[in-house]
Design a protein around this motif. Structure first.
Motif, PDB file in Angstrom:
ATOM      1  N   GLU A  67       0.854  -1.188   0.000  1.00 41.14           N
ATOM      2  CA  GLU A  67       0.000   0.000   0.000  1.00 41.14           C
ATOM      3  C   GLU A  67       0.889   1.237   0.000  1.00 41.14           C
ATOM      4  O   GLU A  67       1.775   1.359   0.854  1.00 41.14           O
ATOM      5  CB  GLU A  67      -0.910   0.023   1.225  1.00 41.14           C
ATOM      6  CG  GLU A  67      -2.042  -0.978   1.167  1.00 41.14           C
ATOM      7  CD  GLU A  67      -3.048  -0.682   0.074  1.00 41.14           C
ATOM      8  OE1 GLU A  67      -3.391   0.499  -0.118  1.00 41.14           O
ATOM      9  OE2 GLU A  67      -3.492  -1.632  -0.584  1.00 41.14           O
ATOM     10  N   VAL A  68       0.688   2.113  -0.961  1.00 41.29           N
ATOM     11  CA  VAL A  68       1.404   3.378  -1.025  1.00 41.29           C
ATOM     12  C   VAL A  68       0.548   4.408  -0.303  1.00 41.29           C
ATOM     13  O   VAL A  68      -0.557   4.713  -0.745  1.00 41.29           O
ATOM     14  CB  VAL A  68       1.673   3.790  -2.489  1.00 41.29           C
ATOM     15  CG1 VAL A  68       2.369   5.135  -2.542  1.00 41.29           C
ATOM     16  CG2 VAL A  68       2.492   2.718  -3.200  1.00 41.29           C
ATOM     17  N   ASP A  69       1.051   4.893   0.824  1.00 40.84           N
ATOM     18  CA  ASP A  69       0.282   5.800   1.673  1.00 40.84           C
ATOM     19  C   ASP A  69       0.694   7.245   1.445  1.00 40.84           C
ATOM     20  O   ASP A  69       1.840   7.620   1.713  1.00 40.84           O
ATOM     21  CB  ASP A  69       0.473   5.452   3.148  1.00 40.84           C
ATOM     22  CG  ASP A  69      -0.243   4.179   3.536  1.00 40.84           C
ATOM     23  OD1 ASP A  69      -1.047   3.679   2.732  1.00 40.84           O
ATOM     24  OD2 ASP A  69      -0.004   3.689   4.662  1.00 40.84           O
ATOM     25  N   GLY A  70      -0.239   8.035   0.969  1.00 43.81           N
ATOM     26  CA  GLY A  70      -0.031   9.465   0.818  1.00 43.81           C
ATOM     27  C   GLY A  70      -0.313  10.182   2.130  1.00 43.81           C
ATOM     28  O   GLY A  70      -0.575   9.556   3.172  1.00 43.81           O
ATOM     29  N   GLU A  71      -0.294  11.484   2.096  1.00 46.15           N
ATOM     30  CA  GLU A  71      -0.509  12.314   3.285  1.00 46.15           C
ATOM     31  C   GLU A  71      -1.858  12.046   3.949  1.00 46.15           C
ATOM     32  O   GLU A  71      -1.981  12.099   5.170  1.00 46.15           O
ATOM     33  CB  GLU A  71      -0.404  13.794   2.895  1.00 46.15           C
ATOM     34  CG  GLU A  71      -0.578  14.754   4.031  1.00 46.15           C
ATOM     35  CD  GLU A  71       0.498  14.633   5.107  1.00 46.15           C
ATOM     36  OE1 GLU A  71       0.175  14.905   6.284  1.00 46.15           O
ATOM     37  OE2 GLU A  71       1.630  14.262   4.780  1.00 46.15           O
ATOM     38  N   ALA A  72      -2.877  11.757   3.177  1.00 42.33           N
ATOM     39  CA  ALA A  72      -4.227  11.562   3.715  1.00 42.33           C
ATOM     40  C   ALA A  72      -4.318  10.374   4.668  1.00 42.33           C
ATOM     41  O   ALA A  72      -5.215  10.320   5.518  1.00 42.33           O
ATOM     42  CB  ALA A  72      -5.220  11.381   2.575  1.00 42.33           C
ATOM     43  N   HIS A  73      -3.390   9.426   4.577  1.00 42.44           N
ATOM     44  CA  HIS A  73      -3.451   8.244   5.434  1.00 42.44           C
ATOM     45  C   HIS A  73      -3.069   8.529   6.880  1.00 42.44           C
ATOM     46  O   HIS A  73      -3.242   7.667   7.740  1.00 42.44           O
ATOM     47  CB  HIS A  73      -2.565   7.123   4.869  1.00 42.44           C
ATOM     48  CG  HIS A  73      -3.174   6.447   3.690  1.00 42.44           C
ATOM     49  ND1 HIS A  73      -3.972   5.342   3.792  1.00 42.44           N
ATOM     50  CD2 HIS A  73      -3.113   6.738   2.372  1.00 42.44           C
ATOM     51  CE1 HIS A  73      -4.381   4.969   2.594  1.00 42.44           C
ATOM     52  NE2 HIS A  73      -3.868   5.804   1.716  1.00 42.44           N
ATOM     53  N   SER A  74      -2.566   9.716   7.161  1.00 44.19           N
ATOM     54  CA  SER A  74      -2.194  10.039   8.538  1.00 44.19           C
ATOM     55  C   SER A  74      -3.187  10.996   9.197  1.00 44.19           C
ATOM     56  O   SER A  74      -2.980  11.422  10.324  1.00 44.19           O
ATOM     57  CB  SER A  74      -0.789  10.662   8.566  1.00 44.19           C
ATOM     58  OG  SER A  74      -0.767  11.853   7.810  1.00 44.19           O
ATOM     59  N   LEU A  97       2.213  -4.352   3.600  1.00 43.19           N
ATOM     60  CA  LEU A  97       3.409  -3.522   3.740  1.00 43.19           C
ATOM     61  C   LEU A  97       3.029  -2.124   3.291  1.00 43.19           C
ATOM     62  O   LEU A  97       2.655  -1.923   2.131  1.00 43.19           O
ATOM     63  CB  LEU A  97       4.554  -4.074   2.880  1.00 43.19           C
ATOM     64  CG  LEU A  97       5.834  -3.239   2.840  1.00 43.19           C
ATOM     65  CD1 LEU A  97       6.464  -3.158   4.229  1.00 43.19           C
ATOM     66  CD2 LEU A  97       6.819  -3.843   1.854  1.00 43.19           C
ATOM     67  N   ARG A  98       3.085  -1.171   4.218  1.00 42.15           N
ATOM     68  CA  ARG A  98       2.723   0.213   3.904  1.00 42.15           C
ATOM     69  C   ARG A  98       3.992   1.023   3.677  1.00 42.15           C
ATOM     70  O   ARG A  98       4.892   1.020   4.506  1.00 42.15           O
ATOM     71  CB  ARG A  98       1.897   0.818   5.035  1.00 42.15           C
ATOM     72  CG  ARG A  98       0.552   0.141   5.154  1.00 42.15           C
ATOM     73  CD  ARG A  98      -0.399   0.880   6.078  1.00 42.15           C
ATOM     74  NE  ARG A  98      -1.720   0.301   5.935  1.00 42.15           N
ATOM     75  CZ  ARG A  98      -2.594   0.639   4.996  1.00 42.15           C
ATOM     76  NH1 ARG A  98      -2.287   1.570   4.130  1.00 42.15           N
ATOM     77  NH2 ARG A  98      -3.764   0.045   4.918  1.00 42.15           N
ATOM     78  N   ILE A  99       4.032   1.711   2.546  1.00 34.56           N
ATOM     79  CA  ILE A  99       5.186   2.538   2.190  1.00 34.56           C
ATOM     80  C   ILE A  99       4.700   3.970   2.016  1.00 34.56           C
ATOM     81  O   ILE A  99       3.805   4.223   1.196  1.00 34.56           O
ATOM     82  CB  ILE A  99       5.834   2.053   0.879  1.00 34.56           C
ATOM     83  CG1 ILE A  99       6.233   0.585   0.983  1.00 34.56           C
ATOM     84  CG2 ILE A  99       7.040   2.921   0.531  1.00 34.56           C
ATOM     85  CD1 ILE A  99       6.745   0.007  -0.312  1.00 34.56           C
ATOM     86  N   PRO A 100       5.265   4.912   2.757  1.00 33.65           N
ATOM     87  CA  PRO A 100       4.890   6.315   2.543  1.00 33.65           C
ATOM     88  C   PRO A 100       5.262   6.765   1.133  1.00 33.65           C
ATOM     89  O   PRO A 100       6.326   6.416   0.616  1.00 33.65           O
ATOM     90  CB  PRO A 100       5.710   7.072   3.598  1.00 33.65           C
ATOM     91  CG  PRO A 100       6.066   6.040   4.622  1.00 33.65           C
ATOM     92  CD  PRO A 100       6.181   4.743   3.879  1.00 33.65           C
ATOM     93  N   ALA A 101       4.390   7.527   0.510  1.00 32.81           N
ATOM     94  CA  ALA A 101       4.632   7.993  -0.859  1.00 32.81           C
ATOM     95  C   ALA A 101       5.931   8.782  -0.947  1.00 32.81           C
ATOM     96  O   ALA A 101       6.664   8.679  -1.941  1.00 32.81           O
ATOM     97  CB  ALA A 101       3.453   8.847  -1.330  1.00 32.81           C
ATOM     98  N   GLY A 102       6.252   9.541   0.096  1.00 34.54           N
ATOM     99  CA  GLY A 102       7.489  10.321   0.101  1.00 34.54           C
ATOM    100  C   GLY A 102       8.724   9.448   0.013  1.00 34.54           C
ATOM    101  O   GLY A 102       9.729   9.839  -0.601  1.00 34.54           O
ATOM    102  N   ASP A 103       8.685   8.249   0.634  1.00 31.39           N
ATOM    103  CA  ASP A 103       9.831   7.338   0.556  1.00 31.39           C
ATOM    104  C   ASP A 103      10.077   6.889  -0.879  1.00 31.39           C
ATOM    105  O   ASP A 103      11.224   6.727  -1.300  1.00 31.39           O
ATOM    106  CB  ASP A 103       9.607   6.116   1.447  1.00 31.39           C
ATOM    107  CG  ASP A 103       9.682   6.444   2.929  1.00 31.39           C
ATOM    108  OD1 ASP A 103       9.912   7.629   3.275  1.00 31.39           O
ATOM    109  OD2 ASP A 103       9.499   5.516   3.745  1.00 31.39           O
TER     110      ASP A 103
END
Length: 143
Positions: A67-74, A97-103
């Motif tokens: 899962e690619v997590d953008g800012e909205a996920h926080s 496995l969650r990966i922040p979009a920024g990474d």
């Protein structure tokens, strides 16, 4: 290839997944560009419908969701919803496995190495034998 354990999509899930495939974010597109070449022989699906959810990327053999997590996920109640979703998938034997979009945007190679390492660690040591196949060699007294 192992049997796919992901639950079947709920009504309307396939249509929603097709729409999401056309509207992927930049981090998702970058990651998909790397995953579609089947690194280390791992096959990934993008925007895969499963139950009431659409999974960003899914590797059936490793039973792994990326899962690619953008800012909205926080923000807001999204972390709670994500935890509920992860628990639902875990109940079906699928790890998230969650990966922040920024990474992904900052260091795509490191993100990809993490995905591959996680997927490879979840692969079985061997594929199960066919139900009517020969028994393992040690049961026949062979070396």
């Amino acid at each position: 290839m192992l049997k796919d354990v992901a639950p079947k999509a709920k009504r309307g899930g396939v249509k929603r997944a097709r729409a999401l495939r056309r509207k992927m974010s930049l981090p998702e597109v970058l990651l998909w560009t790397a995953l579609r070449s089947r690194p280390c022989g791992l096959k990934f699906r993008k925007q895969h419908p499963s139950g009431p959810y659409t999974l960003d990327f899914y590797c059936s053999d490793a039973r792994l969701v990326i899962e690619v997590d953008g800012e909205a996920h926080s923000r807001g109640d999204q972390p709670v919803l994500d935890a509920h979703r992860d628990a639902w998938l875990a109940g079906h034997g699928i790890m998230t496995l969650r990966i922040p979009a920024g990474d992904i945007l900052n260091d795509m190679d490191a993100a990809l190495r993490g995905v591959i390492a996680t997927a490879r660690s979840r692969l079985p040591l061997h594929h199960p034998a066919a139900p009517d196949g020969p028994p393992p060699r040690d049961e026949l007294g062979e070396d």
